[in-house]
Design a protein around this motif. Structure first.
Motif, short mmCIF file in Angstrom:
data_model
loop_
_atom_site.label_atom_id
_atom_site.label_comp_id
_atom_site.label_asym_id
_atom_site.label_seq_id
_atom_site.Cartn_x
_atom_site.Cartn_y
_atom_site.Cartn_z
N LYS A 170 -115.20 -13.96 12.73
CA LYS A 170 -116.56 -13.56 12.34
C LYS A 170 -116.55 -12.90 10.97
N LYS A 171 -115.56 -12.02 10.73
CA LYS A 171 -115.46 -11.33 9.44
C LYS A 171 -115.21 -12.34 8.32
N GLN A 172 -114.31 -13.30 8.56
CA GLN A 172 -114.01 -14.32 7.55
C GLN A 172 -115.27 -15.13 7.24
N GLU A 173 -116.03 -15.50 8.26
CA GLU A 173 -117.25 -16.28 8.07
C GLU A 173 -118.29 -15.48 7.29
N ALA A 174 -118.42 -14.18 7.61
CA ALA A 174 -119.37 -13.32 6.89
C ALA A 174 -118.98 -13.23 5.42
N LEU A 175 -117.69 -13.10 5.13
CA LEU A 175 -117.22 -13.03 3.74
C LEU A 175 -117.51 -14.34 3.02
#
Length: 193
Positions: A170-175
């Motif tokens: 999720k964090k990678q996708e948000a970035l």
């Protein structure tokens, strides 16, 4: 003074088996001496209280409260009475008379993630660490619990393969989305933690 758990940890495998067998026998003896039988799942407790054959519902005095339970025949000493070891949902708890000879009590636990050591606080305890729950299927779980279990299973599988967990994904996708929205910024030194 060493605790019983420390003592247990220092025992050999054979001595642990002997201790477990003794503990189980003691627990079974103590539980058999109670004026009722009980079983539990993580979400509920079911109690069977024998009463004289021919008992009718109107002969019974059953009180189910958030932290108290009493069962008896009107005008006589209570068969069981005391403080419950944990709080229950009174509105979802019930009792019924079966075959005019036993009272079936169904208690819905408030804390649905904890095994009970006993029904009433003054009664002998069982070792909840030794409870072996029945295997349940994911389809038996409510939606929220099922989602949590599936996420935990996925994350565990990802970790074993050295891949990112669902939160890390999720964090990678948000970035990635943020980078796409702000191409003018330099993300070469960005770290995800």
């Amino acid at each position: 003074m060493a605790s019983a758990a420390d003592d247990y940890d220092s025992l050999s495998a054979e001595d642990r088996q002997i201790r477990d067998k003794q503990d189980r026998a003691r627990e079974q003896e103590e539980q058999a001496a109670l004026p009722y039988k009980w079983t539990q799942e993580l979400t509920e407790v079911d109690i069977i209280v024998p009463v004289p054959k021919g008992t009718r519902g109107k002969d019974l005095a059953v009180v189910i409260q958030k932290k108290k339970l009493s069962v008896g025949l009107k005008g006589q000493d209570k068969i069981l009475e005391g403080e419950l070891c944990q709080a229950i949902k009174v509105e979802d708890s019930t009792w019924t008379l079966e075959d005019n000879q036993s009272v079936l009590i169904h208690l819905e636990k408030i804390n649905r993630q904890q095994w009970w050591e006993n029904v009433l606080t003054h009664h002998p305890k069982i070792d909840t660490r030794k409870i072996e729950p029945e295997n349940s299927k994911l389809s038996d779980l409510d939606g929220e619990t099922r989602g949590m279990v599936e996420k935990m299973m996925f994350d565990n599988q990802q970790k074993q393969m050295g891949k990112p967990t669902s939160d890390e994904l999720k964090k990678q996708e948000a970035l990635r989305k943020f980078q796409a929205a702000h191409p003018e910024m330099d993300f070469s030194k960005a770290k995800i933690s």
